[in-house]
Design a protein around this motif. Structure first.
Motif: not given
Length: 171
Positions: A31-55
């Motif tokens: 559930w926590a992963a689902t919550c985090a993934e739901h907003v992950l694009t907000l990070f990836e738009q700012a740092r598209p080359g940084d895989p750490r949050p997705r990982e």
């Protein structure tokens, strides 16, 4: 601060003297992963080359399947939170949400950290005065994702820790 000073035995596994089953621990992490993934694009738009949050989110899920050890998931969570350090606003909160999701493998009570940071990310990403409405929508969306087996536990935890979680669970 998102963790209480006194640990709730409902979020401590049975083998460590609490009442949390391994199955419910895994559900909290998912559930926590689902919550985090739901907003992950907000990070990836700012740092598209940084895989750490997705990982970190991937490690949280891999831990629930027994594919990585707790220490690996916890380390991935730390790396995701490291990705947030020099950011502000929605991107920062989204990275912290991912980090919190991964460390649920270590401390189950971090489940609310992932959810709370995701709500903060949604609020920060909203334009103008729409932040509070966006936060309430995100909170309700998260609640809709809760598996029945842990629903009452998480809702009670939100009620008990809302004050130390920036009151984001008023939805």
């Amino acid at each position: 601060m998102i963790l209480p000073k006194v640990r709730d035995p409902r979020f401590i596994t049975i083998r460590r003297g609490g009442t949390l089953t391994d199955d419910d621990h895994r559900l909290l992490a998912l559930w926590a992963a689902t919550c985090a993934e739901h907003v992950l694009t907000l990070f990836e738009q700012a740092r598209p080359g940084d895989p750490r949050p997705r990982e970190a989110i991937e490690h949280a899920r891999a831990w629930t399947r027994g594919e990585v050890r707790m220490m690996e998931a916890r380390a991935a969570g730390g790396h995701a939170m490291g990705a947030a350090r020099d950011l502000r606003g929605a991107a920062r909160h989204a990275a912290y949400a991912a980090g919190q999701a991964a460390v649920v493998a270590h401390v189950a009570a971090h489940e609310l950290g992932a959810a709370a940071y995701a709500i903060k990310a949604a609020r920060a990403a909203a334009l103008g005065d729409a932040g509070d409405a966006a936060a309430r929508r995100e909170c309700r969306w998260q609640r809709d994702q809760l598996p029945e087996a842990i629903r009452e536990l998480v809702l009670d935890d939100q009620r008990l820790r809302n004050d130390i979680c920036w009151s984001v669970f008023d939805c």
